[in-house]
Design a protein around this motif. Structure first.
Motif, mmCIF file in Angstrom:
data_model
loop_
_atom_site.group_PDB
_atom_site.id
_atom_site.type_symbol
_atom_site.label_atom_id
_atom_site.label_comp_id
_atom_site.label_asym_id
_atom_site.label_seq_id
_atom_site.Cartn_x
_atom_site.Cartn_y
_atom_site.Cartn_z
ATOM 1 N N ALA A 32 1.999 0.062 -10.027
ATOM 2 C CA ALA A 32 1.729 -1.259 -9.839
ATOM 3 C C ALA A 32 1.948 -1.973 -11.174
ATOM 4 O O ALA A 32 1.666 -1.386 -12.156
ATOM 5 C CB ALA A 32 0.136 -1.659 -9.224
ATOM 6 N N LEU A 41 3.441 -3.427 -6.208
ATOM 7 C CA LEU A 41 3.228 -2.152 -5.760
ATOM 8 C C LEU A 41 4.484 -1.324 -5.718
ATOM 9 O O LEU A 41 5.133 -1.717 -4.695
ATOM 10 C CB LEU A 41 2.466 -1.946 -4.831
ATOM 11 C CG LEU A 41 2.225 -0.366 -4.343
ATOM 12 C CD1 LEU A 41 1.664 0.285 -5.325
ATOM 13 C CD2 LEU A 41 1.239 -0.366 -3.210
ATOM 14 N N ALA A 146 0.555 -6.124 -4.752
ATOM 15 C CA ALA A 146 -0.086 -4.876 -5.011
ATOM 16 C C ALA A 146 -1.603 -5.345 -4.261
ATOM 17 O O ALA A 146 -2.468 -4.922 -5.450
ATOM 18 C CB ALA A 146 -0.013 -4.730 -6.564
#
Ligand code: AMP
Ligand code: MG
Length: 351
Positions: A32, A41, A146
């Protein structure tokens, strides 16, 4: 899995640390990382297994495609079949930056990355850590936001740690994301470019470069969310949702204030913990367990920047219901309302 947390100063990027993170990506692992929009991510976009791992770590439906991040213009051609002149003009103005463009993909991009589509979404982030990481990874990093699927996107490393610690190899912490909302997405596979997701680069800015631009009707429309085949699959899934029920109250300012207060008072009488999202201009009028002031409507970049963090904070404060004003501001209003409507599952009370 143990998740390593790596702090990297965005103003003095440590190349040795970046090389380590890049090796994880080259070997098919997940990292991430910060971008100017939200945290991403990342996985190697050219490796089907890396993309599968991204979906698994997020709990994301596998038909919701990933954006491929590049750092250099020469990396665009190998992954797309053609780039219209208008897209090149737009890239000249806004890349690197918070803009994603969709093209027809080449075989280099696995279907695992494109969510089964023949098109691919490409972005060139301006964040120095993101750019360095993409280069260290070999040039192509697939990265959705993320966060766990369905949760608000992450705008700092603490958010990412909360959602993904133990599920991925590494989290790079470079502080707050500047913008706080995801990139603007423009589809170049139709005759006229179509905005699939509004963002910091708004309609006026796009029109100035492109001339004619269409807006996908799904952007602000509840019905299209339930549609059959969304172009931007983010449109279909419930997104950004805090744990508490969220309702938006929209209308003339005075009436909005009194209705939100009535609703909050009624919920409090039922023993619920109440939350309200307001602006500098209105926050002082409200009484509730938690009142969040997102900033002045005259500086709507601030409101955009704080939105996801505010939604997450309501979760931490364990409120049961949240009432939010609508933020129909001129500059970022479309992008803010697009996220807020999704977070509220399109529950709007008009006064
Ligand atoms: P996220 O990074 O979580 O904002 O998710 C990326 C979003 O990009 C997806 O939810 C889609 O809305 C959009 N996207 C990615 N690839 C495509 C594509 N090929 N066609 C249309 N939309 C796409
Ligand atoms: Mg997302």
């Amino acid at each position: 899995m143990e998740t390593e947390i790596l702090i990297i100063d965005k103003n003095a990027v440590d190349e040795e640390k970046i090389a380590r993170a890049g090796r994880i990506l080259q070997n098919g692992g997940l990292v991430a990382f910060p971008t100017e929009t939200v945290y991403g991510l990342g996985g190697n976009a050219l490796l089907p297994d890396a993309s599968r791992k991204i979906y698994a770590a997020k709990g994301r439906p596998s038909d919701n495609p990933l954006i491929v991040h590049i750092a250099d213009m020469e990396h665009l051609r190998p992954i797309v079949t053609e780039v219209p002149q208008s897209a090149i003009r737009l890239a000249e103005v806004y890349w690197p930056g918070p803009l994603t463009m969709i093209f027809n993909k080449t075989d280099l991009v696995p279907y695992e990355t494109s969510g089964g589509l023949d098109t691919v979404a490409v972005r060139m982030p301006s964040h120095p850590v993101a750019a360095a990481l993409i280069r260290a990874a070999g040039g192509y990093v697939a990265a959705p936001s993320a966060n766990l699927s369905g949760r608000p996107s992450t705008t700092n490393a603490e958010h990412v740690i909360r959602d993904l610690s133990g599920r991925i190899d590494m989290i790079i912490d470079s502080g707050e994301s500047d913008i706080g909302l995801e990139s603007t997405i423009v589809d170049f596979t139709e005759d006229v470019p179509v905005i699939l997701r509004p963002g910091y680069i708004n309609l006026a800015m796009l029109s100035e470069v492109l001339g004619e631009v269409k807006i996908d009707p799904g952007i602000l429309d509840a019905a299209a969310e339930k549609g059959i085949r969304p172009k931007a699959p983010g449109m279909r899934y419930r997104h950004y949702a805090p744990k508490a029920g969220l309702k938006i109250v929209e209308g003339e300012r005075g009436q909005v204030i009194s209705r939100i207060q009535e609703l909050a008072d009624a919920a409090a009488r039922e023993g619920k913990r109440t939350g309200i999202m307001a602006s500098d201009e209105t926050a002082g009028y409200y009484r509730a367990d938690v009142v969040k002031d997102l900033g002045s409507v005259s500086r709507d970049e601030d409101i955009a920047h704080r939105l996801f963090d505010a939604l997450r904070q309501f979760d931490d404060e364990d409120v049961d219901v949240i009432y939010s004003e609508a933020f129909d501001t001129p500059r970022m209003g479309q992008a803010i309302m697009n996220r807020l409507l999704k977070a509220a599952g399109h529950e709007v009370i008009y006064v």
